[in-house]
Scaffold this active site. Structure first.
Site, mmCIF file in Angstrom:
data_model
loop_
_atom_site.group_PDB
_atom_site.id
_atom_site.type_symbol
_atom_site.label_atom_id
_atom_site.label_comp_id
_atom_site.label_asym_id
_atom_site.label_seq_id
_atom_site.Cartn_x
_atom_site.Cartn_y
_atom_site.Cartn_z
ATOM 1 N N ILE A 16 33.305 39.965 57.978
ATOM 2 C CA ILE A 16 32.781 41.220 58.541
ATOM 3 C C ILE A 16 33.780 42.313 58.200
ATOM 4 C CG2 ILE A 16 32.145 42.436 60.659
ATOM 5 C CD1 ILE A 16 31.557 39.682 61.900
ATOM 6 N N HIS A 17 33.334 43.354 57.510
ATOM 7 C CA HIS A 17 34.246 44.361 56.968
ATOM 8 C C HIS A 17 34.052 45.722 57.637
ATOM 9 C CE1 HIS A 17 36.892 45.961 53.887
ATOM 10 N NE2 HIS A 17 36.026 46.950 53.670
ATOM 11 N N PRO A 18 35.118 46.475 57.876
ATOM 12 C CA PRO A 18 36.515 46.081 57.751
ATOM 13 C C PRO A 18 37.058 45.574 59.090
ATOM 14 C CG PRO A 18 36.380 48.455 58.011
ATOM 15 C CD PRO A 18 34.967 47.918 58.119
ATOM 16 N N GLU A 32 38.250 39.155 59.069
ATOM 17 C CA GLU A 32 37.766 38.798 57.738
ATOM 18 C C GLU A 32 38.892 38.290 56.849
ATOM 19 O OE1 GLU A 32 36.544 41.846 54.937
ATOM 20 O OE2 GLU A 32 37.666 43.362 56.066
#
Length: 500
Positions: free
Chosen positions: A474-476, A480
């Site tokens: 899952i960014h940012p 992650e």
């Protein structure tokens, strides 16, 4: 470990007729009686109430300076107030960061006593909530100090010394632990406080372990931690070093390899601490406003365990228990912090208590799995872990049979604020080489470490390194970075993350 800041009742004869009648009829006052109203004891008693007659005894011996209500260490003087005060310290840092993000903050940033009252009010609401829950579930709560008479009988004393005798088919001990003073050190009791007291002080302790030291530093107090040997014993020591390195950069001072000799109160009211460095043999002195002793012991001495022959670990004072939490005497069980070899963690006590209640009620045979229990240390730079440390993995599997994937990363939040991220680190300890890549341990230092590790902890029910790297991040986010780690220690390559 210590943190420094500046800034009898006689036994009465038991009703013989009552006990004789019980033995003849096989009847008891309760199906289950729990001694201890902390997180584990309450969870056990509330879980057992369906179809069972259950009582819980809870009596907290006030410390030299503090007393509190139902809920045990976690609610009153542990996890809850600690995390809230940790949050207060984080907000102080965030306010400073905010200026880098364009927020105009006039004047000097200061901290006052508003926090303490708000935290205490929240804790009191939890005390009341626990009493309501017990009442709703028809669990009998008694403010009595319990001790064992035999494998089915408990003697309870109220604060006035009045005695009550109670019987139960099964007796469960969940009394947890309490801080203790090092009574061999002159002045320790007279002039010091413990972690039971720090959250309930009427005023700032002035210039005053690691979690306490972290939030005290964070709210602007000059804080020193004295460490006898190593920090965070039992944890991965590379990670422990990163935590204390960050704390030192954050402003907390450490007196390493040191043991206190005495505490003296000076005419000015300040406390003078004398200690010895065990490496050099040199003696040192300094003055502080407050001395906090961060030493704990299991609450087992007043339970009458020796009279029943219940086996204890002589070194730790904890109760030796089986996989089903049973003690060495039939019908007596113990779990949580007082169980020998058990993690001293609230969630494990809660889960173990619920499972025990179900087994005793005949509703389940499931045992508590104490492997791969995740936990977080709420220091200024949080540290979370699940599974084996690198040291333990090497010990069990051999250094040549493990692989360590790691990365030094920079949280996005640190960039604009220009904060040092040199201790933000991920270690995927430790994958078996040549096998299916089973993950043996995961260690993470960084913001919201507990939130990160909680999700990955579920993967320890059988996930491999291949599973992890196939996971889409899952960014940012900081989390992650865990699924992106690909450099091994063995390679010797730079583990610093570049790019986004």
């Amino acid at each position: 470990m210590a943190a420094f800041c500046r800034g009898r009742h006689r036994w009465k004869k038991i009703n013989c007729l009552h006990i004789f009648s019980r033995k003849l009829t096989g009847k008891y006052d309760y199906d289950m009686l729990v001694i201890g109203g902390g997180s584990g004891g309450l969870a056990c008693s509330k879980e057992a109430q369906l179809g069972q007659k259950v009582a819980v005894l809870d009596y907290v011996e006030p410390s030299a300076k503090t007393k509190w209500g139902l809920g045990g260490t976690c609610v009153n003087v542990g996890c809850i107030p600690k995390k809230l005060m940790h949050q207060a310290a984080l907000l102080g840092t965030a306010v400073k960061d905010a200026q880098k993000y364009g927020w105009q903050i006039p004047g000097t940033i200061t901290h006052d006593a508003t926090m303490a009252e708000a935290v205490q009010n929240h804790v009191k609401s939890l005390n009341w909530g626990h009493r309501v829950q017990l009442q709703d579930r028809k669990v009998k709560y008694m403010n009595l100090k319990g001790s064992l008479v035999d494998e089915h009988t408990v003697r309870g004393l109220n604060k006035a010394g009045k005695e009550t005798i109670l019987t139960a088919k099964n007796i469960v001990i969940a009394t947890g632990g309490r801080p203790k003073y090092p009574t061999n050190i002159p002045g320790a009791v007279e002039h010091g406080i413990t972690s039971d007291d720090i959250f309930w002080l009427k005023k700032s302790p002035g210039k005053v372990a690691l979690e306490c030291a972290g939030f005290l530093t964070g709210i602007g107090l000059d804080t020193t931690v004295m460490v006898r040997s190593i920090a965070l014993r039992g944890f991965d020591q590379q990670m422990a070093g990163l935590v204390t390195d960050y704390m030192e950069a954050y402003g907390t001072r450490f007196a390493w390899k040191s043991v206190p000799n005495r505490v003296d109160k000076l005419p000015s009211g300040a406390l003078q601490v004398t200690w010895t460095n065990t490496q050099t043999g040199g003696e040192h002195k300094d003055t502080f406003d407050c001395v906090l002793w961060a030493v704990r012991a299991p609450e087992t001495k007043a339970l009458g365990l020796d009279k029943l022959g219940i086996q204890l670990n002589k070194e730790t004072g904890k109760i030796i228990v089986g996989a089903d939490e049973s003690a060495s005497v039939p019908n007596i069980y113990a779990f949580g912090d007082i169980g020998e070899g058990r993690p001293e963690l609230t969630p494990t006590a809660i889960k173990a208590g619920k499972l025990l209640a179900r087994r005793l009620a005949g509703q389940s045979a499931e045992l508590m799995n104490y492997d791969n229990v995740p936990t977080t240390v709420f220091t200024p730079l949080e540290y979370s872990c699940v599974g084996l440390s690198e040291e333990e993995a090497e010990k069990r599997h051999g250094k040549d049979r493990i692989e360590v994937y790691h990365a030094f990363y920079k949280p996005l939040e640190f960039t604009v604020a220009e904060r040092d991220a040199s201790q933000c680190y991920i270690k995927q300890v430790v994958c078996e080489r040549g096998g299916n890549g089973k993950i043996l341990g995961l260690h993470f230092t960084g913001p919201n470490a507990g939130e990160v590790a909680q999700g990955f902890a579920m993967s320890f029910c059988g996930a491999t390194y291949s599973h992890l790297v196939q996971t889409v991040g899952i960014h940012p986010t900081c989390a992650e970075e865990v699924v992106k780690v690909h450099i091994t220690k063995r390679s010797g390559l730079d583990a610093t993350v570049t790019g986004c």
